[in-house]
Design a protein around this motif. Structure first.
Motif, PDB file in Angstrom:
ATOM      1  N   GLU A   1      72.364  50.717 -38.906  1.00  0.00           N
ATOM      2  CA  GLU A   1      73.372  50.093 -39.773  1.00  0.00           C
ATOM      3  C   GLU A   1      72.832  49.915 -41.188  1.00  0.00           C
ATOM      4  N   ALA A   2      71.576  49.513 -41.305  1.00  0.00           N
ATOM      5  CA  ALA A   2      70.962  49.353 -42.628  1.00  0.00           C
ATOM      6  C   ALA A   2      70.992  50.678 -43.384  1.00  0.00           C
TER       7      ALA A   2
ATOM      8  N   ASN B   1      76.776  46.456 -50.398  1.00  0.00           N
ATOM      9  CA  ASN B   1      76.186  47.320 -49.373  1.00  0.00           C
ATOM     10  C   ASN B   1      74.663  47.255 -49.404  1.00  0.00           C
ATOM     11  N   SER B   2      74.076  47.131 -50.577  1.00  0.00           N
ATOM     12  CA  SER B   2      72.623  46.956 -50.665  1.00  0.00           C
ATOM     13  C   SER B   2      72.205  45.645 -50.024  1.00  0.00           C
TER      14      SER B   2
ATOM     15  N   LEU C   1      69.961  43.581 -42.982  1.00  0.00           N
ATOM     16  CA  LEU C   1      69.796  44.274 -41.694  1.00  0.00           C
ATOM     17  C   LEU C   1      68.364  44.765 -41.509  1.00  0.00           C
ATOM     18  N   ALA C   2      67.769  45.299 -42.562  1.00  0.00           N
ATOM     19  CA  ALA C   2      66.400  45.805 -42.457  1.00  0.00           C
ATOM     20  C   ALA C   2      65.396  44.683 -42.212  1.00  0.00           C
ATOM     21  N   LEU C   3      65.646  43.525 -42.820  1.00  0.00           N
ATOM     22  CA  LEU C   3      64.662  42.446 -42.743  1.00  0.00           C
ATOM     23  C   LEU C   3      64.933  41.409 -41.659  1.00  0.00           C
ATOM     24  N   THR C   4      66.208  41.233 -41.284  1.00  0.00           N
ATOM     25  CA  THR C   4      66.535  40.187 -40.304  1.00  0.00           C
ATOM     26  C   THR C   4      67.313  40.728 -39.106  1.00  0.00           C
TER      27      THR C   4
ATOM     28  N   THR D   1      64.053  49.372 -46.370  1.00  0.00           N
ATOM     29  CA  THR D   1      64.678  50.086 -45.252  1.00  0.00           C
ATOM     30  C   THR D   1      63.850  51.322 -44.908  1.00  0.00           C
ATOM     31  N   PRO D   2      63.223  51.335 -43.730  1.00  0.00           N
ATOM     32  CA  PRO D   2      62.439  52.513 -43.343  1.00  0.00           C
ATOM     33  C   PRO D   2      63.325  53.751 -43.220  1.00  0.00           C
TER      34      PRO D   2
END
Length: 125
Positions: free
Chosen positions: A6-7, A43-44, A50-53, A123-124
């Motif tokens: 999702e991220a 969106n950012s 999403l990437a962090l939490t 975001t990986p």
């Protein structure tokens, strides 16, 4: 879909809307440019959260979006003021009778680009 998937999806949308903001700004469509920049920034924010939490909330309340970002670690905290400034142009660019100025549109693109850079960094691939 995982939180990371999702991220990445939000990151792709953030890039697309930032590109649209730049193109509409070049055409001197300043309300559209700012509106696209705001959508890119939102969106950012979603990608960062999403990437962090591993979660993000969908809310029309701008204060809640800023607070959510602020709670997403150092990167979120450092980006929250930028999101706050960007969200202040949402109503003016989309709903109010008054228009966004060329300078405001340019700043909105700058702020959205800054948020996108942070989202890309956290975001990986």
């Amino acid at each position: 879909m995982t939180a990371l998937d999702e991220a990445r999806a939000h990151l792709a949308k953030a890039r697309e809307f930032l590109e649209a903001a730049e193109l509409t700004n070049d055409l001197q469509l300043f309300n559209a440019a700012a509106s696209n920049a705001v959508t890119s920034g939102i969106n950012s924010k979603d990608a960062i959260c999403l990437a962090l939490t591993s979660r993000t909330r969908k809310s029309d309340n701008h204060a809640e979006a800023v607070a959510e970002l602020k709670g997403a670690g150092r990167a979120g905290r450092d980006s929250s003021a930028t999101l706050s400034r960007l969200l202040k142009l949402k109503s003016k660019s989309q709903y109010q009778a008054g228009s966004v100025s060329a300078a405001e549109a340019a700043k909105s693109i700058e702020w959205a680009a800054r948020l996108l850079e942070t989202a890309q960094a956290v975001t990986p691939s």
